[in-house]
Design a protein around this motif. Structure first.
Motif, PDB file in Angstrom:
ATOM      1  N   LYS A 170      14.450  -3.897  31.774  1.00 51.15           N
ATOM      2  CA  LYS A 170      15.196  -2.851  32.137  1.00 51.15           C
ATOM      3  C   LYS A 170      15.079  -1.986  31.162  1.00 51.15           C
ATOM      4  CE  LYS A 170      17.872  -3.259  35.390  1.00 51.15           C
ATOM      5  NZ  LYS A 170      17.291  -3.101  36.565  1.00 51.15           N
ATOM      6  N   VAL A 171      14.647  -0.426  31.294  1.00 51.66           N
ATOM      7  CA  VAL A 171      14.290   0.334  30.110  1.00 51.66           C
ATOM      8  C   VAL A 171      15.084   1.365  30.328  1.00 51.66           C
ATOM      9  CG1 VAL A 171      12.654   1.769  28.840  1.00 51.66           C
ATOM     10  CG2 VAL A 171      11.989  -0.649  29.897  1.00 51.66           C
ATOM     11  N   TYR A 172      16.205   1.836  29.531  1.00 53.45           N
ATOM     12  CA  TYR A 172      17.146   2.734  29.849  1.00 53.45           C
ATOM     13  C   TYR A 172      16.665   4.103  28.891  1.00 53.45           C
ATOM     14  CZ  TYR A 172      20.246  -0.503  31.831  1.00 53.45           C
ATOM     15  OH  TYR A 172      20.492  -1.376  32.643  1.00 53.45           O
ATOM     16  N   VAL A 173      16.414   5.250  29.786  1.00 48.83           N
ATOM     17  CA  VAL A 173      16.270   6.564  29.220  1.00 48.83           C
ATOM     18  C   VAL A 173      17.266   7.403  29.255  1.00 48.83           C
ATOM     19  CG1 VAL A 173      14.332   8.513  29.159  1.00 48.83           C
ATOM     20  CG2 VAL A 173      13.781   6.152  29.957  1.00 48.83           C
ATOM     21  N   VAL A 174      17.688   8.008  28.039  1.00 46.35           N
ATOM     22  CA  VAL A 174      18.672   8.904  27.668  1.00 46.35           C
ATOM     23  C   VAL A 174      17.830  10.004  26.974  1.00 46.35           C
ATOM     24  CG1 VAL A 174      20.963   9.577  27.088  1.00 46.35           C
ATOM     25  CG2 VAL A 174      20.593   7.197  27.924  1.00 46.35           C
ATOM     26  N   GLY A 175      17.267  11.156  27.488  1.00 46.61           N
ATOM     27  CA  GLY A 175      16.608  12.105  26.766  1.00 46.61           C
ATOM     28  C   GLY A 175      15.489  11.427  25.875  1.00 46.61           C
ATOM     29  N   GLU A 176      15.405  11.521  24.637  1.00 53.59           N
ATOM     30  CA  GLU A 176      14.391  11.144  23.962  1.00 53.59           C
ATOM     31  C   GLU A 176      14.675   9.507  23.633  1.00 53.59           C
ATOM     32  OE1 GLU A 176      13.288  13.536  20.859  1.00 53.59           O
ATOM     33  OE2 GLU A 176      12.706  15.131  21.922  1.00 53.59           O
ATOM     34  N   SER A 177      15.926   8.937  23.875  1.00 55.30           N
ATOM     35  CA  SER A 177      16.420   7.768  23.545  1.00 55.30           C
ATOM     36  C   SER A 177      15.811   6.645  24.465  1.00 55.30           C
ATOM     37  CB  SER A 177      17.852   7.685  23.240  1.00 55.30           C
ATOM     38  OG  SER A 177      18.454   6.398  22.806  1.00 55.30           O
ATOM     39  N   VAL A 178      15.053   5.677  24.135  1.00 52.67           N
ATOM     40  CA  VAL A 178      14.933   4.660  24.941  1.00 52.67           C
ATOM     41  C   VAL A 178      15.396   3.273  24.563  1.00 52.67           C
ATOM     42  CG1 VAL A 178      12.725   3.524  25.893  1.00 52.67           C
ATOM     43  CG2 VAL A 178      12.775   5.958  25.493  1.00 52.67           C
ATOM     44  N   ARG A 179      15.974   2.372  25.478  1.00 47.53           N
ATOM     45  CA  ARG A 179      16.563   1.043  25.121  1.00 47.53           C
ATOM     46  C   ARG A 179      16.088   0.171  26.134  1.00 47.53           C
ATOM     47  NH1 ARG A 179      21.154   1.286  21.890  1.00 47.53           N
ATOM     48  NH2 ARG A 179      20.835   2.962  19.988  1.00 47.53           N
ATOM     49  N   CYS A 180      15.744  -0.972  25.543  1.00 47.98           N
ATOM     50  CA  CYS A 180      15.184  -1.979  26.629  1.00 47.98           C
ATOM     51  C   CYS A 180      16.132  -3.317  26.528  1.00 47.98           C
ATOM     52  CB  CYS A 180      13.709  -2.473  26.192  1.00 47.98           C
ATOM     53  SG  CYS A 180      12.744  -3.538  27.349  1.00 47.98           S
ATOM     54  N   VAL A 181      16.196  -3.920  27.678  1.00 43.63           N
ATOM     55  CA  VAL A 181      17.011  -5.311  27.789  1.00 43.63           C
ATOM     56  C   VAL A 181      16.438  -5.747  28.597  1.00 43.63           C
ATOM     57  CG1 VAL A 181      19.325  -4.025  27.169  1.00 43.63           C
ATOM     58  CG2 VAL A 181      18.622  -4.203  29.605  1.00 43.63           C
ATOM     59  N   LYS A 182      16.533  -7.344  28.571  1.00 44.61           N
ATOM     60  CA  LYS A 182      15.836  -8.380  29.045  1.00 44.61           C
ATOM     61  C   LYS A 182      16.891  -9.082  30.293  1.00 44.61           C
ATOM     62  CE  LYS A 182      14.766 -11.623  26.345  1.00 44.61           C
ATOM     63  NZ  LYS A 182      13.874 -12.263  25.381  1.00 44.61           N
ATOM     64  N   ARG A 183      16.436  -9.215  31.464  1.00 45.65           N
ATOM     65  CA  ARG A 183      17.189  -9.919  32.328  1.00 45.65           C
ATOM     66  C   ARG A 183      16.611 -10.712  32.910  1.00 45.65           C
ATOM     67  NH1 ARG A 183      20.475  -7.751  29.878  1.00 45.65           N
ATOM     68  NH2 ARG A 183      22.109  -6.066  30.526  1.00 45.65           N
ATOM     69  N   LYS A 184      17.142 -11.978  33.702  1.00 44.05           N
ATOM     70  CA  LYS A 184      16.592 -12.942  34.691  1.00 44.05           C
ATOM     71  C   LYS A 184      16.038 -12.114  35.855  1.00 44.05           C
ATOM     72  CE  LYS A 184      19.505 -16.786  33.502  1.00 44.05           C
ATOM     73  NZ  LYS A 184      20.358 -17.547  33.851  1.00 44.05           N
ATOM     74  N   SER A 185      14.743 -12.600  36.446  1.00 43.42           N
ATOM     75  CA  SER A 185      14.321 -12.083  37.656  1.00 43.42           C
ATOM     76  C   SER A 185      13.826 -13.366  38.561  1.00 43.42           C
ATOM     77  CB  SER A 185      13.149 -11.195  37.355  1.00 43.42           C
ATOM     78  OG  SER A 185      12.476 -10.714  38.240  1.00 43.42           O
ATOM     79  N   LEU A 186      13.045 -12.940  39.641  1.00 43.53           N
ATOM     80  CA  LEU A 186      12.589 -13.816  40.559  1.00 43.53           C
ATOM     81  C   LEU A 186      11.735 -14.797  40.188  1.00 43.53           C
ATOM     82  CD1 LEU A 186      11.803 -11.234  43.565  1.00 43.53           C
ATOM     83  CD2 LEU A 186      13.651 -13.055  43.442  1.00 43.53           C
ATOM     84  N   PRO A 187      11.903 -16.119  40.291  1.00 42.38           N
ATOM     85  CA  PRO A 187      11.224 -17.011  39.692  1.00 42.38           C
ATOM     86  C   PRO A 187       9.672 -16.964  40.215  1.00 42.38           C
ATOM     87  CG  PRO A 187      12.410 -18.145  41.314  1.00 42.38           C
ATOM     88  CD  PRO A 187      13.047 -16.845  41.360  1.00 42.38           C
ATOM     89  N   ASP A 188       8.830 -17.598  39.398  1.00 47.21           N
ATOM     90  CA  ASP A 188       7.198 -17.338  39.831  1.00 47.21           C
ATOM     91  C   ASP A 188       7.080 -18.244  41.138  1.00 47.21           C
ATOM     92  OD1 ASP A 188       6.693 -15.673  37.723  1.00 47.21           O
ATOM     93  OD2 ASP A 188       5.508 -17.310  36.672  1.00 47.21           O
ATOM     94  N   MET A 189       6.032 -17.840  41.815  1.00 47.65           N
ATOM     95  CA  MET A 189       5.703 -18.494  43.190  1.00 47.65           C
ATOM     96  C   MET A 189       4.383 -18.645  43.420  1.00 47.65           C
ATOM     97  SD  MET A 189       7.281 -19.471  46.091  1.00 47.65           S
ATOM     98  CE  MET A 189       8.785 -18.598  45.810  1.00 47.65           C
ATOM     99  N   GLY A 190       3.940 -19.937  43.243  1.00 54.55           N
ATOM    100  CA  GLY A 190       2.652 -20.309  43.334  1.00 54.55           C
ATOM    101  C   GLY A 190       2.152 -20.984  44.729  1.00 54.55           C
ATOM    102  N   PRO A 276      21.424   5.378  35.579  1.00 55.83           N
ATOM    103  CA  PRO A 276      21.822   3.995  36.176  1.00 55.83           C
ATOM    104  C   PRO A 276      23.290   3.620  35.496  1.00 55.83           C
ATOM    105  CG  PRO A 276      20.296   4.195  34.354  1.00 55.83           C
ATOM    106  CD  PRO A 276      20.204   5.678  34.871  1.00 55.83           C
ATOM    107  N   GLY A 277      23.237   2.388  35.758  1.00 57.97           N
ATOM    108  CA  GLY A 277      24.266   1.515  34.898  1.00 57.97           C
ATOM    109  C   GLY A 277      24.495   1.431  33.541  1.00 57.97           C
ATOM    110  N   TYR A 278      24.599   2.867  32.758  1.00 53.58           N
ATOM    111  CA  TYR A 278      24.541   2.886  31.437  1.00 53.58           C
ATOM    112  C   TYR A 278      25.434   1.980  30.573  1.00 53.58           C
ATOM    113  CZ  TYR A 278      20.959   6.721  31.650  1.00 53.58           C
ATOM    114  OH  TYR A 278      19.942   7.498  31.832  1.00 53.58           O
ATOM    115  N   ALA A 279      26.515   1.567  31.223  1.00 48.03           N
ATOM    116  CA  ALA A 279      27.452   0.860  30.448  1.00 48.03           C
ATOM    117  C   ALA A 279      27.054  -0.441  29.969  1.00 48.03           C
ATOM    118  CB  ALA A 279      28.924   0.736  31.413  1.00 48.03           C
ATOM    119  N   LYS A 280      25.989  -1.139  31.006  1.00 52.92           N
ATOM    120  CA  LYS A 280      25.210  -2.183  30.512  1.00 52.92           C
ATOM    121  C   LYS A 280      24.304  -2.053  29.349  1.00 52.92           C
ATOM    122  CE  LYS A 280      25.336  -3.269  35.577  1.00 52.92           C
ATOM    123  NZ  LYS A 280      24.459  -3.514  36.843  1.00 52.92           N
ATOM    124  N   MET A 281      24.274  -1.046  28.925  1.00 55.46           N
ATOM    125  CA  MET A 281      23.225  -0.881  27.698  1.00 55.46           C
ATOM    126  C   MET A 281      24.108  -0.848  26.538  1.00 55.46           C
ATOM    127  SD  MET A 281      20.804   2.333  26.715  1.00 55.46           S
ATOM    128  CE  MET A 281      22.189   3.427  26.553  1.00 55.46           C
TER     129      MET A 281
END
Length: 304
Positions: A170-190, A276-281
């Motif tokens: 999840k990449v948060y953008v505030v003007g020229e500032s960019v922050r990235c956080v990692k989150r769990k997602s859907l598992p792979d599906m073969g 978005p929910g910036y408080a999570k950043m």
């Protein structure tokens, strides 16, 4: 010597957004930097509540748009973050991603694209067409077969499901500032996992809430070494963010990125959200206050 008056930044947010974003830590830091954050009552005329040097908002509808137009006519030097016309693009999951193929990313290592949204090959992600931030717009489904697709209530956008190692960035953008956080997602599906599925679809609300879903065995993420998943290059993400700011004419948004497991250096943007929910950043108070200071001081320096 006359003491300089603080900048007045009015905020118009729904109560849920207001309670998560307008924390004492943000208000106090902003005040220490010469910015007063002032609540705007959406039930009163906006112009009458001014003057504001800046209006920060996440309200929609014709009445609010008319109020902003009236406000800017009376206070032409005020900054509105962001314009309703620019935000509108993100309310539709087709138009929000249409800009991505046209981004001018100068990078020899990584590429970026979007999932296919026409060809059906199960499983697929079904998302509501409207993306206005309401609870209804967050109700999605991982659809395993035709029967599951028949259960989805239109209008929806059907998006190709791409295996991505069970992690979303999840990449948060505030003007020229960019922050990235990692989150769990859907598992792979073969193919084997798909054969074992006993249901037609898996409904969920926001990928970021999946960590609390009892269907996902936490051992899966340990096997995938989620904690060690490599973050995308910040330089690469900053290029994407800058291009999205340019083409969308927006300052406050985030975009969700996954890494295609089949292609070594290819990433996919799967969603873009306004305010978005910036408080999570982590450290959002400093990032946001710096941004407001830059916007307001730059405008003052230009003498407008």
């Amino acid at each position: 010597m006359t003491e300089e008056k603080p900048f007045r930044v009015g905020y118009a947010l729904l109560m849920k957004k207001q309670s998560s974003f307008i924390q004492d830590s943000l208000v106090n830091l902003a005040r220490s930097r010469g910015i007063d954050l002032v609540p705007i009552d959406p039930n009163r005329n906006l112009t009458d509540q001014g003057p504001f040097h800046c209006v920060l908002h996440k309200l929609y509808g014709d009445d609010w748009r008319n109020q902003l137009n009236e406000f800017t006519a009376n206070y032409p030097n005020a900054v509105v973050l962001d314009s309703p016309e620019s935000i509108e693009r993100l309310h539709n999951r087709i138009s929000m991603l249409q800009v991505v193929p046209d981004l001018k990313i100068n990078n020899q290592t990584w590429t970026v694209g979007i999932p296919k949204q026409i060809v059906l090959k199960f499983p697929v992600i079904a998302k509501p067409l409207v993306a206005d931030g309401s609870a209804k717009s967050h109700k999605m489904a991982l659809v395993y077969n035709q029967e599951g697709l028949n259960s989805v209530k239109p209008p929806v956008v059907v998006q190709e499901f791409v295996n991505h190692g069970g992690v979303i960035f999840k990449v948060y953008v505030v003007g020229e500032s960019v922050r990235c956080v990692k989150r769990k997602s859907l598992p792979d599906m073969g193919e084997e996992e798909l054969m074992r599925v006993s249901e037609d679809l898996w409904a969920f609300s926001q990928v970021s809430n999946l960590a609390r879903d009892e269907r996902i065995d936490d051992r899966y993420y340990k096997r995938m070494h989620l904690d060690n998943a490599e973050m995308p290059s910040l330089n690469f993400l900053t290029q994407i963010a800058g291009e999205l700011r340019r083409v969308m004419k927006l300052n406050l948004f985030n975009f969700d990125v996954i890494k295609d497991s089949q292609l070594k250096n290819h990433y996919l943007i799967v969603d873009i959200n306004y305010f978005p929910g910036y408080a999570k950043m982590p450290g959002y108070e400093t990032v946001f206050t710096d941004f407001l200071c830059n916007v307001l001081w730059n405008k003052q320096q230009r003498g407008v």
